[in-house]
Design a protein around this motif. Structure first.
Motif, PDB file in Angstrom:
ATOM      1  N   THR A  80      -8.811   1.180  -2.168  1.00 32.39           N
ATOM      2  CA  THR A  80     -10.299   1.343  -2.804  1.00 32.39           C
ATOM      3  C   THR A  80     -10.002   1.629  -4.896  1.00 32.39           C
ATOM      4  O   THR A  80      -9.718   2.897  -4.096  1.00 32.39           O
ATOM      5  CB  THR A  80     -11.464   1.660  -1.772  1.00 32.39           C
ATOM      6  N   GLY A  81     -10.486   1.134  -5.154  1.00 34.10           N
ATOM      7  CA  GLY A  81     -10.948   1.473  -6.386  1.00 34.10           C
ATOM      8  C   GLY A  81     -11.990   1.170  -7.696  1.00 34.10           C
ATOM      9  O   GLY A  81     -12.459  -0.055  -6.743  1.00 34.10           O
ATOM     10  N   TYR A  82     -12.567   1.242  -7.963  1.00 35.26           N
ATOM     11  CA  TYR A  82     -13.179   1.700  -9.231  1.00 35.26           C
ATOM     12  C   TYR A  82     -13.188   0.833 -10.266  1.00 35.26           C
ATOM     13  O   TYR A  82     -12.467   1.362 -11.250  1.00 35.26           O
ATOM     14  CB  TYR A  82     -14.465   2.413  -8.837  1.00 35.26           C
ATOM     15  N   PRO A  83     -13.220  -0.014 -10.557  1.00 32.19           N
ATOM     16  CA  PRO A  83     -12.926  -1.472 -11.762  1.00 32.19           C
ATOM     17  C   PRO A  83     -14.141  -0.055 -12.975  1.00 32.19           C
ATOM     18  O   PRO A  83     -14.963   0.192 -12.219  1.00 32.19           O
ATOM     19  CB  PRO A  83     -13.092  -2.685 -11.868  1.00 32.19           C
ATOM     20  N   SER A  84     -13.903  -0.837 -13.801  1.00 33.86           N
ATOM     21  CA  SER A  84     -14.502   0.478 -15.197  1.00 33.86           C
ATOM     22  C   SER A  84     -15.263  -0.338 -15.422  1.00 33.86           C
ATOM     23  O   SER A  84     -16.791  -0.100 -15.843  1.00 33.86           O
ATOM     24  CB  SER A  84     -13.654   0.275 -16.327  1.00 33.86           C
ATOM     25  N   ASP A  85     -15.514  -1.859 -15.655  1.00 33.58           N
ATOM     26  CA  ASP A  85     -16.923  -2.721 -15.953  1.00 33.58           C
ATOM     27  C   ASP A  85     -17.037  -3.753 -14.694  1.00 33.58           C
ATOM     28  O   ASP A  85     -17.602  -4.040 -14.375  1.00 33.58           O
ATOM     29  CB  ASP A  85     -16.149  -4.169 -16.732  1.00 33.58           C
ATOM     30  N   ALA A  86     -17.075  -2.173 -13.484  1.00 31.64           N
ATOM     31  CA  ALA A  86     -18.001  -3.141 -12.064  1.00 31.64           C
ATOM     32  C   ALA A  86     -18.976  -1.666 -11.500  1.00 31.64           C
ATOM     33  O   ALA A  86     -18.372  -0.249 -12.178  1.00 31.64           O
ATOM     34  CB  ALA A  86     -17.281  -3.458 -11.337  1.00 31.64           C
ATOM     35  N   SER A  87     -19.809  -1.975 -10.662  1.00 33.91           N
ATOM     36  CA  SER A  87     -20.669  -0.928  -9.810  1.00 33.91           C
ATOM     37  C   SER A  87     -20.582  -0.441  -9.333  1.00 33.91           C
ATOM     38  O   SER A  87     -21.361  -0.280  -8.332  1.00 33.91           O
ATOM     39  CB  SER A  87     -22.385  -1.359 -10.477  1.00 33.91           C
ATOM     40  N   ALA A  88     -19.433  -1.149  -8.647  1.00 28.47           N
ATOM     41  CA  ALA A  88     -18.983  -1.058  -6.736  1.00 28.47           C
ATOM     42  C   ALA A  88     -17.188  -1.228  -7.058  1.00 28.47           C
ATOM     43  O   ALA A  88     -16.650  -1.469  -7.652  1.00 28.47           O
ATOM     44  CB  ALA A  88     -19.630  -1.914  -6.494  1.00 28.47           C
ATOM     45  N   PRO A  89     -16.993  -0.053  -6.095  1.00 25.82           N
ATOM     46  CA  PRO A  89     -15.337  -0.997  -5.494  1.00 25.82           C
ATOM     47  C   PRO A  89     -14.899  -2.131  -4.924  1.00 25.82           C
ATOM     48  O   PRO A  89     -15.890  -2.432  -4.879  1.00 25.82           O
ATOM     49  CB  PRO A  89     -15.032   0.815  -4.821  1.00 25.82           C
ATOM     50  N   ILE A  90     -13.648  -1.472  -4.953  1.00 24.56           N
ATOM     51  CA  ILE A  90     -13.143  -2.893  -4.135  1.00 24.56           C
ATOM     52  C   ILE A  90     -12.297  -2.546  -3.528  1.00 24.56           C
ATOM     53  O   ILE A  90     -11.201  -1.793  -3.644  1.00 24.56           O
ATOM     54  CB  ILE A  90     -12.861  -4.547  -5.554  1.00 24.56           C
ATOM     55  N   SER A  91     -11.356  -3.204  -2.894  1.00 25.17           N
ATOM     56  CA  SER A  91     -10.359  -3.486  -2.260  1.00 25.17           C
ATOM     57  C   SER A  91      -9.267  -3.962  -2.312  1.00 25.17           C
ATOM     58  O   SER A  91      -9.671  -5.011  -2.168  1.00 25.17           O
ATOM     59  CB  SER A  91     -11.267  -2.745  -0.207  1.00 25.17           C
ATOM     60  N   CYS A  92      -8.200  -3.888  -1.445  1.00 26.21           N
ATOM     61  CA  CYS A  92      -7.086  -4.269  -1.098  1.00 26.21           C
ATOM     62  C   CYS A  92      -5.999  -4.326  -0.106  1.00 26.21           C
ATOM     63  O   CYS A  92      -6.037  -2.683  -0.068  1.00 26.21           O
ATOM     64  CB  CYS A  92      -5.661  -5.156  -2.321  1.00 26.21           C
ATOM     65  N   PHE A  93      -5.561  -5.331   0.933  1.00 22.64           N
ATOM     66  CA  PHE A  93      -4.671  -4.953   1.855  1.00 22.64           C
ATOM     67  C   PHE A  93      -3.543  -5.449   1.948  1.00 22.64           C
ATOM     68  O   PHE A  93      -3.387  -6.641   1.663  1.00 22.64           O
ATOM     69  CB  PHE A  93      -5.368  -5.278   2.942  1.00 22.64           C
ATOM     70  N   ASN A  94      -2.281  -4.890   1.651  1.00 18.80           N
ATOM     71  CA  ASN A  94      -0.194  -5.645   1.799  1.00 18.80           C
ATOM     72  C   ASN A  94       0.408  -4.437   2.295  1.00 18.80           C
ATOM     73  O   ASN A  94      -0.003  -2.910   2.660  1.00 18.80           O
ATOM     74  CB  ASN A  94      -0.913  -6.132   0.336  1.00 18.80           C
ATOM     75  N   THR A  95       1.326  -4.882   2.046  1.00 16.06           N
ATOM     76  CA  THR A  95       2.652  -4.227   2.650  1.00 16.06           C
ATOM     77  C   THR A  95       2.871  -3.570   0.464  1.00 16.06           C
ATOM     78  O   THR A  95       2.682  -4.763  -0.094  1.00 16.06           O
ATOM     79  CB  THR A  95       3.287  -4.568   3.051  1.00 16.06           C
ATOM     80  N   THR A  96       3.799  -2.348   1.082  1.00 14.74           N
ATOM     81  CA  THR A  96       4.008  -2.000  -0.070  1.00 14.74           C
ATOM     82  C   THR A  96       5.806  -2.691  -0.462  1.00 14.74           C
ATOM     83  O   THR A  96       6.011  -2.382   1.193  1.00 14.74           O
ATOM     84  CB  THR A  96       3.843  -0.425  -0.185  1.00 14.74           C
ATOM     85  N   THR A  97       6.064  -2.126  -1.475  1.00 16.35           N
ATOM     86  CA  THR A  97       7.370  -2.665  -1.583  1.00 16.35           C
ATOM     87  C   THR A  97       8.270  -1.495  -2.179  1.00 16.35           C
ATOM     88  O   THR A  97       7.591  -1.096  -2.786  1.00 16.35           O
ATOM     89  CB  THR A  97       8.388  -3.894  -1.796  1.00 16.35           C
TER      90      THR A  97
END
Length: 300
Positions: free
Chosen positions: A209-226
């Motif tokens: 979960t992270g906060y883009p600098s040009d957005a007013s709310a966070p985004i998320s992603c779900f995946n497998t690391t390599t």
């Protein structure tokens, strides 16, 4: 590629964004320890003694294999608006001065005896070789649409490894931040904290979960690391732009205890990546453990 440059706290590339205001805290000369800290706003840095604190052990995962596969099928590798959850509540944006300023990076609460520590990328708060510490910074958890429902928490100390200060070592693009109190409470008393995960392996399913600098709310992603290298991890998460540096890579979330394990942050190689669709993190090993121990020793 995110090309915005902060005042002494990053170079072109990576996922940090915007401009830090306020005075910069200079590193004290003659430091010879393996990592260094800064008292924000004091006008001087200080070398740190060796620390001896232990990391709190993690909780067993309550996520079944079936649930993990369902989540991957639905959101694997694609950014989407972050829902308000107990895990996401511990993630917030780092602001210059206050909530009316620029938010340029992401951080999260990590479990500590002092109940006051954050985890983020070093390049968010120190410019690396030839750079300085940032100052006059605050952490705003659960930031949404200009609102700081959980308060604005002053960042009082910054802990980065000496190898980051000396050479911008991407393997130590990690920082711990100590917070002041709000309403007489420590942040972990209010939100809880996730466990720091050391040597957890390269191939793990994580939620970012992270906060883009040009957005007013966070985004998320779900995946497998390599594995990117012996010391770096990577993950495919489309649409993670500037501002998401420092976003925690959370695994093994236990709904019963509402606690997960953070095994990485967006940072490291290319300061987290030079495109919005592939992100990197230093692998958390013994040196990250030592930096955490130092932070706990001085602020725990």
């Amino acid at each position: 590629m995110q090309g915005t440059t902060t005042a002494g706290v990053r170079r072109p590339g990576g996922r940090a964004a915007a401009v830090l205001g306020g005075a910069l805290v200079l590193l004290a000369s003659g430091c010879s320890s393996s990592s260094s800290s800064s008292t924000v706003g004091s006008g001087s840095g200080s070398a740190a003694p060796t620390a001896v604190a232990d990391v709190v052990s993690g909780s067993p995962s309550a996520w079944s294999q079936q649930r993990l596969q369902q989540a991957l099928a639905k959101h694997g590798g694609t950014s989407h608006p972050a829902k308000a959850t107990s895990g996401n509540a511990r993630v917030g944006a780092i602001f210059d001065h206050d909530v009316s300023g620029d938010h340029f990076c992401t951080a999260s609460v990590v479990n500590s005896s002092g109940k006051n520590l954050l985890l983020t990328a070093a390049h968010c708060v120190h410019g690396g070789q030839g750079g300085s510490y940032g100052s006059d910074l605050v952490f705003v958890p659960e930031y949404r649409d200009g609102s700081a429902a959980q308060g604005e928490w002053p960042i009082t100390r910054i802990f980065v490894d000496q190898s980051w200060i000396d050479s911008s070592d991407p393997d130590l693009d990690v920082a711990f931040l100590a917070l002041g109190t709000v309403g007489g409470k420590q942040i972990q008393d209010v939100l809880g904290g996730n466990t720091l995960g050391i040597d957890k392996g390269f191939n793990r399913v994580v939620h970012i979960t992270g906060y883009p600098s040009d957005a007013s709310a966070p985004i998320s992603c779900f995946n497998t690391t390599t594995q990117q290298s012996d010391t770096q991890m990577k993950i495919a998460c489309t649409g993670f732009p500037g501002g998401t540096s420092g976003s925690p890579w959370l695994t093994s979330f236990d709904k019963a205890t509402r606690t997960g394990t953070v095994i990485g942050v967006i940072g490291g190689y290319q300061e987290g990546g030079d495109t919005d669709d592939v992100s990197y993190s230093p692998y958390f090993g013994g040196k990250v453990q030592a930096l955490y121990d130092q932070a706990v020793s001085q602020d725990g």
